[in-house]
Design a protein around this motif. Structure first.
Motif, PDB file in Angstrom:
ATOM      1  N   VAL B  53     -13.375  18.491 -31.709  1.00 36.85           N
ATOM      2  CA  VAL B  53     -14.540  19.373 -31.877  1.00 36.85           C
ATOM      3  C   VAL B  53     -15.772  18.712 -31.276  1.00 36.85           C
ATOM      4  N   ARG B  54     -15.914  17.405 -31.536  1.00 38.03           N
ATOM      5  CA  ARG B  54     -17.105  16.693 -31.062  1.00 38.03           C
ATOM      6  C   ARG B  54     -17.185  16.710 -29.530  1.00 38.03           C
ATOM      7  N   GLU B  55     -16.029  16.569 -28.907  1.00 38.70           N
ATOM      8  CA  GLU B  55     -16.006  16.542 -27.437  1.00 38.70           C
ATOM      9  C   GLU B  55     -16.395  17.911 -26.872  1.00 38.70           C
ATOM     10  N   ALA B  56     -15.899  18.969 -27.496  1.00 33.99           N
ATOM     11  CA  ALA B  56     -16.248  20.331 -27.053  1.00 33.99           C
ATOM     12  C   ALA B  56     -17.744  20.562 -27.225  1.00 33.99           C
ATOM     13  N   ILE B  57     -18.277  20.113 -28.361  1.00 36.90           N
ATOM     14  CA  ILE B  57     -19.703  20.315 -28.646  1.00 36.90           C
ATOM     15  C   ILE B  57     -20.565  19.540 -27.659  1.00 36.90           C
ATOM     16  N   ARG B  58     -20.133  18.330 -27.334  1.00 39.08           N
ATOM     17  CA  ARG B  58     -20.894  17.535 -26.356  1.00 39.08           C
ATOM     18  C   ARG B  58     -20.971  18.276 -25.014  1.00 39.08           C
ATOM     19  N   SER B  59     -19.858  18.869 -24.619  1.00 35.92           N
ATOM     20  CA  SER B  59     -19.839  19.582 -23.340  1.00 35.92           C
ATOM     21  C   SER B  59     -20.803  20.785 -23.374  1.00 35.92           C
ATOM     22  N   LEU B  60     -20.840  21.480 -24.496  1.00 37.83           N
ATOM     23  CA  LEU B  60     -21.752  22.635 -24.607  1.00 37.83           C
ATOM     24  C   LEU B  60     -23.209  22.183 -24.705  1.00 37.83           C
ATOM     25  N   GLU B  61     -23.430  21.029 -25.359  1.00 34.89           N
ATOM     26  CA  GLU B  61     -24.798  20.487 -25.415  1.00 34.89           C
ATOM     27  C   GLU B  61     -25.280  20.151 -24.016  1.00 34.89           C
ATOM     28  N   GLN B  62     -24.382  19.544 -23.220  1.00 32.22           N
ATOM     29  CA  GLN B  62     -24.751  19.155 -21.863  1.00 32.22           C
ATOM     30  C   GLN B  62     -25.076  20.362 -21.002  1.00 32.22           C
ATOM     31  N   GLN B  63     -24.438  21.485 -21.323  1.00 29.72           N
ATOM     32  CA  GLN B  63     -24.730  22.708 -20.578  1.00 29.72           C
ATOM     33  C   GLN B  63     -25.951  23.420 -21.119  1.00 29.72           C
ATOM     34  N   GLY B  64     -26.523  22.867 -22.201  1.00 23.22           N
ATOM     35  CA  GLY B  64     -27.724  23.482 -22.769  1.00 23.22           C
ATOM     36  C   GLY B  64     -27.417  24.704 -23.613  1.00 23.22           C
ATOM     37  N   LEU B  65     -26.132  24.880 -23.996  1.00 24.04           N
ATOM     38  CA  LEU B  65     -25.779  26.051 -24.810  1.00 24.04           C
ATOM     39  C   LEU B  65     -25.903  25.767 -26.301  1.00 24.04           C
ATOM     40  N   LEU B  66     -25.923  24.482 -26.642  1.00 27.77           N
ATOM     41  CA  LEU B  66     -26.141  24.091 -28.039  1.00 27.77           C
ATOM     42  C   LEU B  66     -27.282  23.090 -28.061  1.00 27.77           C
ATOM     43  N   TYR B  67     -27.993  23.094 -29.150  1.00 22.12           N
ATOM     44  CA  TYR B  67     -29.174  22.256 -29.254  1.00 22.12           C
ATOM     45  C   TYR B  67     -29.249  21.693 -30.657  1.00 22.12           C
ATOM     46  N   ARG B  68     -29.604  20.423 -30.770  1.00 16.83           N
ATOM     47  CA  ARG B  68     -29.904  19.902 -32.111  1.00 16.83           C
ATOM     48  C   ARG B  68     -31.202  19.126 -32.046  1.00 16.83           C
ATOM     49  N   GLU B  69     -31.968  19.203 -33.115  1.00 16.47           N
ATOM     50  CA  GLU B  69     -33.199  18.424 -33.132  1.00 16.47           C
ATOM     51  C   GLU B  69     -32.848  16.945 -33.196  1.00 16.47           C
ATOM     52  N   GLU B  70     -33.673  16.152 -32.549  1.00 11.35           N
ATOM     53  CA  GLU B  70     -33.477  14.709 -32.490  1.00 11.35           C
ATOM     54  C   GLU B  70     -33.186  14.138 -33.888  1.00 11.35           C
ATOM     55  N   GLY B  71     -32.074  13.425 -33.991  1.00  7.52           N
ATOM     56  CA  GLY B  71     -31.742  12.734 -35.231  1.00  7.52           C
ATOM     57  C   GLY B  71     -31.204  13.633 -36.337  1.00  7.52           C
ATOM     58  N   LYS B  72     -31.102  14.945 -36.073  1.00  2.90           N
ATOM     59  CA  LYS B  72     -30.552  15.852 -37.086  1.00  2.90           C
ATOM     60  C   LYS B  72     -29.120  16.235 -36.696  1.00  2.90           C
ATOM     61  N   ARG B  73     -28.360  16.711 -37.668  1.00  2.00           N
ATOM     62  CA  ARG B  73     -26.980  17.093 -37.380  1.00  2.00           C
ATOM     63  C   ARG B  73     -26.821  18.593 -37.082  1.00  2.00           C
ATOM     64  N   LYS B  74     -27.744  19.402 -37.627  1.00  2.00           N
ATOM     65  CA  LYS B  74     -27.608  20.859 -37.465  1.00  2.00           C
ATOM     66  C   LYS B  74     -27.654  21.281 -36.005  1.00  2.00           C
ATOM     67  N   LEU B  75     -26.681  22.114 -35.646  1.00  2.00           N
ATOM     68  CA  LEU B  75     -26.591  22.578 -34.260  1.00  2.00           C
ATOM     69  C   LEU B  75     -26.958  24.051 -34.171  1.00  2.00           C
ATOM     70  N   PHE B  76     -27.727  24.386 -33.149  1.00  2.00           N
ATOM     71  CA  PHE B  76     -28.106  25.780 -32.932  1.00  2.00           C
ATOM     72  C   PHE B  76     -27.686  26.221 -31.534  1.00  2.00           C
ATOM     73  N   VAL B  77     -27.408  27.509 -31.405  1.00  2.00           N
ATOM     74  CA  VAL B  77     -27.116  28.078 -30.093  1.00  2.00           C
ATOM     75  C   VAL B  77     -28.421  28.159 -29.316  1.00  2.00           C
ATOM     76  N   SER B  78     -28.393  27.801 -28.044  1.00  2.00           N
ATOM     77  CA  SER B  78     -29.623  27.951 -27.255  1.00  2.00           C
ATOM     78  C   SER B  78     -29.321  28.531 -25.885  1.00  2.00           C
ATOM     79  N   ARG B  79     -30.353  29.065 -25.273  1.00  2.00           N
ATOM     80  CA  ARG B  79     -30.227  29.627 -23.934  1.00  2.00           C
ATOM     81  C   ARG B  79     -30.631  28.530 -22.961  1.00  2.00           C
ATOM     82  N   PRO B  80     -29.737  28.116 -22.069  1.00  2.00           N
ATOM     83  CA  PRO B  80     -30.108  27.015 -21.168  1.00  2.00           C
ATOM     84  C   PRO B  80     -31.295  27.429 -20.295  1.00  2.00           C
TER      85      PRO B  80
END
Lengths: 248, 248
Positions: B53-80
């Protein structure tokens, strides 16, 4: 690693740090493959918070300048993959609802200039690859799926023969977005002969070093794409869809 | 969230997961701003490892599709951010040593088509913005730094008037790379009058809806850029440098 940071400046310190590290990577002082200093060392040597270092590192990771193996802490300098970064544009373009017309227009901008440059810079390898593509195209006249793949390859080979890496990179996301619908056009219309003729004319002009002719045929060919759309009753102002074959 | 994953398939499970989540985001089922399910929940509901799961999430974060605030765990969907993603191309292009000629050729491909489209799709707002740019340019004839900025703005306004978001995005990294050296040209040559004339002619053609004329003047103008390079004794085959003003 002591860096030149100014905690009183307007620019946030994490940005200054990211910029300083980026400069070291771009200048070659930090080479791809090199191990990055640890977060704690960067923080203590520069008298800054570890969270500041982490934020800078995250920004460099997102740019593909730093890399860590999954689940490990060690960070390495890496060279970002232009192709991969370029293809990432597909997602926001789709989310923003860009139309086929916008994509088609971008291809119409890039590919004729690529054909022109290919005629001016052609070499034996590029010509052989294009010849080979065309003979496989001739053999695939009745196979629309194969033809679409061969067409994508032909246009990529033209960009390669143009010897222009900027154009090669910029075309990737638009090619990815454009071709899935072209499949519909190729299947529903008998467009294969026109496609083959255009490719042959373009290659001939490139061989002869006739840049104007190569460009003119490429423009004709790309205008044909658009006519094919209209003939297949597709609406060029529809938003592009995410290509099914793409992998996250 | 239960997703359709096949652990026996060739495609690695983390890629399947990333693709499934990406599809939900692109289809609008997961909207920008929505909270993503927790890693643990995704892992247990789909019977997969948390590291997958973590690897999939990292890939989506890198694409700017997921976003988390610095130092927080909560993930949000974002528009790249298309603009930011596009500008990231600057770094690998510089690291790969692309030349000014490659960059210039890409501008020569995109901007004439943008000028042509601007003439066909112009509206009052775009024309007013271009008018305003030109009157500020007239007032800055003796200020090379201001002229370069106004020139960048003029070309961006043309892409805006073209109403083509694909061309707007693709131009950004090449514009960023091209202009720093143009500064040298503007400072060392008396190119300001030629630049103003070209901009005026382009705007006039756009106003009249004369797409061919707008395109022809844009080509002339961009060819002038190149001549300026040569007159300033710069070598167009030199590798582009990282723009100093850019921030990591």
């Amino acid at each position: 690693m002591k860096l030149d940071l100014d905690t009183t400046a307007d620019l946030p310190v994490f940005r200054q740090l990211a910029l300083a590290l980026q400069t070291k990577i771009l200048s070659g002082e930090l080479q791809p493959g090199a191990r990055m200093p640890a977060e704690t060392a960067l923080a203590s040597e520069n008298g800054i918070h570890r969270s500041t270092v982490r934020e800078a590192i995250r920004s460099l990771e997102q740019q593909g300048l730093l890399y860590r193996e999954e689940g490990k802490r060690k960070l390495f300098v890496s060279r970002p993959d232009t192709e991969e970064l370029s293809r990432r544009l597909v997602t926001p373009l789709v989310m923003n609802g860009v139309t086929f017309e916008e994509i088609w227009e971008a291809i119409r901008a890039l590919d004729p200039v690529a054909a022109e440059a290919a005629a001016n810079r052609r070499n034996a390898d590029n010509l052989a690859a294009l010849e080979d593509n065309i003979s496989r195209t001739r053999a695939a006249m009745d196979d629309p799926d194969a033809l679409v793949k061969l067409d994508i390859e032909f246009h990529e080979l033209i960009a390669l023969a143009a010897n222009n890496r900027v154009i090669q990179s910029l075309r990737l996301p638009i090619s990815d977005l454009f071709y899935p619908s072209f499949q519909t056009v190729m299947t529903s219309l008998n467009a294969s002969e026109r496609l083959l003729t255009a490719h042959e004319k373009i290659l001939q002009a490139i061989k002869w070093g006739d840049a104007d002719e190569a460009k003119a045929w490429m423009i004709k060919h790309i205008n044909d794409f658009r006519k094919g759309y209209e003939l297949a009753s597709l609406d060029i102002t529809d938003p592009a869809v995410f290509p099914k074959a793409r992998q996250a």
